[in-house]
Write a protein that holds these residues in place. Structure first.
Motif, PDB file in Angstrom:
ATOM      1  N   ALA A   9       0.803  -1.236   0.000  1.00 53.36           N
ATOM      2  CA  ALA A   9       0.000   0.000   0.000  1.00 53.36           C
ATOM      3  C   ALA A   9       0.834   1.284   0.000  1.00 53.36           C
ATOM      4  O   ALA A   9       0.272   2.377   0.138  1.00 53.36           O
ATOM      5  CB  ALA A   9      -0.941  -0.005   1.206  1.00 53.36           C
ATOM      6  N   HIS A  10       2.171   1.178  -0.194  1.00 51.94           N
ATOM      7  CA  HIS A  10       2.981   2.407  -0.084  1.00 51.94           C
ATOM      8  C   HIS A  10       4.322   2.206  -0.791  1.00 51.94           C
ATOM      9  O   HIS A  10       5.274   1.669  -0.219  1.00 51.94           O
ATOM     10  CB  HIS A  10       3.184   2.721   1.404  1.00 51.94           C
ATOM     11  N   VAL A  11       4.379   2.649  -2.043  1.00 52.48           N
ATOM     12  CA  VAL A  11       5.584   2.469  -2.852  1.00 52.48           C
ATOM     13  C   VAL A  11       5.932   3.786  -3.549  1.00 52.48           C
ATOM     14  O   VAL A  11       5.045   4.528  -3.981  1.00 52.48           O
ATOM     15  CB  VAL A  11       5.337   1.384  -3.938  1.00 52.48           C
ATOM     16  N   HIS A  12       7.216   4.078  -3.677  1.00 49.19           N
ATOM     17  CA  HIS A  12       7.684   5.237  -4.453  1.00 49.19           C
ATOM     18  C   HIS A  12       8.396   4.743  -5.704  1.00 49.19           C
ATOM     19  O   HIS A  12       9.217   3.832  -5.625  1.00 49.19           O
ATOM     20  CB  HIS A  12       8.677   6.074  -3.638  1.00 49.19           C
ATOM     21  N   LEU A  13       8.099   5.363  -6.830  1.00 51.35           N
ATOM     22  CA  LEU A  13       8.791   5.030  -8.076  1.00 51.35           C
ATOM     23  C   LEU A  13       9.415   6.281  -8.654  1.00 51.35           C
ATOM     24  O   LEU A  13       8.850   7.376  -8.544  1.00 51.35           O
ATOM     25  CB  LEU A  13       7.811   4.471  -9.111  1.00 51.35           C
ATOM     26  N   SER A 276       5.631  -1.109   1.929  1.00 55.65           N
ATOM     27  CA  SER A 276       7.081  -1.347   2.021  1.00 55.65           C
ATOM     28  C   SER A 276       7.856  -0.035   2.131  1.00 55.65           C
ATOM     29  O   SER A 276       8.957  -0.007   2.639  1.00 55.65           O
ATOM     30  CB  SER A 276       7.571  -2.102   0.791  1.00 55.65           C
ATOM     31  N   ASP A 277       7.265   1.059   1.599  1.00 51.20           N
ATOM     32  CA  ASP A 277       8.017   2.298   1.416  1.00 51.20           C
ATOM     33  C   ASP A 277       9.243   2.039   0.522  1.00 51.20           C
ATOM     34  O   ASP A 277      10.278   2.692   0.667  1.00 51.20           O
ATOM     35  CB  ASP A 277       8.432   2.941   2.742  1.00 51.20           C
ATOM     36  N   PHE A 278       9.097   1.078  -0.402  1.00 50.48           N
ATOM     37  CA  PHE A 278      10.099   0.864  -1.440  1.00 50.48           C
ATOM     38  C   PHE A 278      10.386   2.203  -2.129  1.00 50.48           C
ATOM     39  O   PHE A 278       9.452   2.952  -2.378  1.00 50.48           O
ATOM     40  CB  PHE A 278       9.533  -0.157  -2.447  1.00 50.48           C
TER      41      PHE A 278
HETATM   42 ZN   LIG Z   1       6.795   6.947   1.721  1.00 47.66          ZN
END
Ligand SMILES: [Zn+2]
Length: 315
Positions: A9-13, A276-278
């Motif tokens: 529910a939380h990924v940065h690209l 994940s805050d990937f």
């Molecule tokens: Zn974040």
């Protein structure tokens, strides 16, 4: 064990390796203090890296919550202005900078929606920024991105964007999100200059004013997690993700694993989602961390890893 749905529910690209590297190294996670063994990843946040991790972990959907800060971009541009400009020249340059920031924000959000069209596992949440647009224009941009480009939600980061979560300039955006049943995922935690813009208690006024808006308070409050349960119990329209904080248990300002699990129980485990805050952390490690928490049942953990996000975000 039966299989179950998995959602991040939380990924940065980022649009390129260079952009990802620069953003990741420029965004320091400082608020939790010391923790000697925090999980690290070598990823910088490219689409290919994410797709490989989704495939390997069986994560079928990833919510993309990219960050955009007009305030930070404006300051960088002002710092780069040549010295010796006249007042008139300066005013003109500042106008050019503001216009460029609006173009950049629109292109930034379109990129997120465009890659999601090509990869149905991606769920695009767009950046809204009332320091780029005037309030009602910002709300109209959100509406356009939903109706014409498939945006599925809004991402806010009060600490990085430089506005309070209950800043009334955000009211038209909140109103639009409430009307369109569009969820918001908002960073929460302290900020360095102690303005408290994104601390859980900063959400109180907006939560009260928009009782049907689904607001996800990210990181369970981060290093200001002690405010979180009260907000959750006062406002049933708040939801949470447990990314970042789950990697920072046993740190100076973070909770222990047991305190984190107890907080999730006090809030109601059905209101909490795994992220994940990937590319700060890896998807497989995020799943492992949820499974390693004490107090919660196997079924509650499996729902945190996926089914809750389906319900909360309407996936
Ligand atoms: Zn974040």
């Amino acid at each position: 064990m039966t299989d179950f749905i998995r959602v991040d529910a939380h990924v940065h690209l980022y649009r390129s390796i260079e952009e990802g590297y620069a953003e990741k190294t420029g965004y320091e996670v400082w608020e939790y203090g010391e923790q000697a063994e925090v999980h690290q990843t070598d990823c910088v946040g490219t689409l290919d890296e994410l797709l490989v991790q989704m495939e390997a972990t069986g994560i079928s959907k990833a919510v993309i919550v990219n960050l955009f800060s007009a305030k930070v971009n404006r300051q960088l541009a002002i710092d780069a202005l040549p010295s010796g400009l006249t007042e008139t020249q300066k005013r003109q340059r500042l106008g050019d900078i503001d216009a460029r920031i609006i173009d950049e924000l629109i292109a930034f959000n379109r990129w997120n929606c465009d890659i999601a069209r090509k990869h149905p596992g991606l769920v695009p949440f767009i950046a809204a920024d009332v320091n780029a647009f005037e309030s009602s224009v910002c709300a109209q941009h959100v509406r356009d991105m939903v109706e014409d480009h498939g945006a599925a939600g809004v991402k806010l980061h009060g600490a990085f964007q430089g506005f309070d979560m209950s800043d009334e300039r955000l009211w038209p955006v909140y109103d639009t999100c409430q009307e369109l049943a569009l969820p918001i995922i908002a960073h929460s935690g302290p900020d360095r200059d102690r303005s408290g813009f994104a601390e859980p208690r900063a959400f109180a006024n907006m939560l009260k004013a928009f009782p049907h808006l689904r607001m996800v308070v990210a990181h369970l409050g981060g290093a200001t997690w002690k405010q979180t349960v009260e907000i959750a119990q006062t406002f049933p329209n708040t939801f949470f993700d447990c990314c970042e904080i789950i990697e920072w248990t046993r740190s100076t300002h973070g909770p222990t694993d047991k305190q984190l699990a107890q907080m999730i129980i006090d809030i109601g485990p059905e209101r909490v989602m795994m992220g994940s805050d990937f590319p700060w952390y890896d998807l497989d490690h995020s799943i492992e961390r949820v499974f390693s928490l004490p107090l919660l049942s196997q079924e509650q953990k499996e729902r945190i890893i996926g089914a809750n996000a389906v319900d909360i975000l309407g996936l």
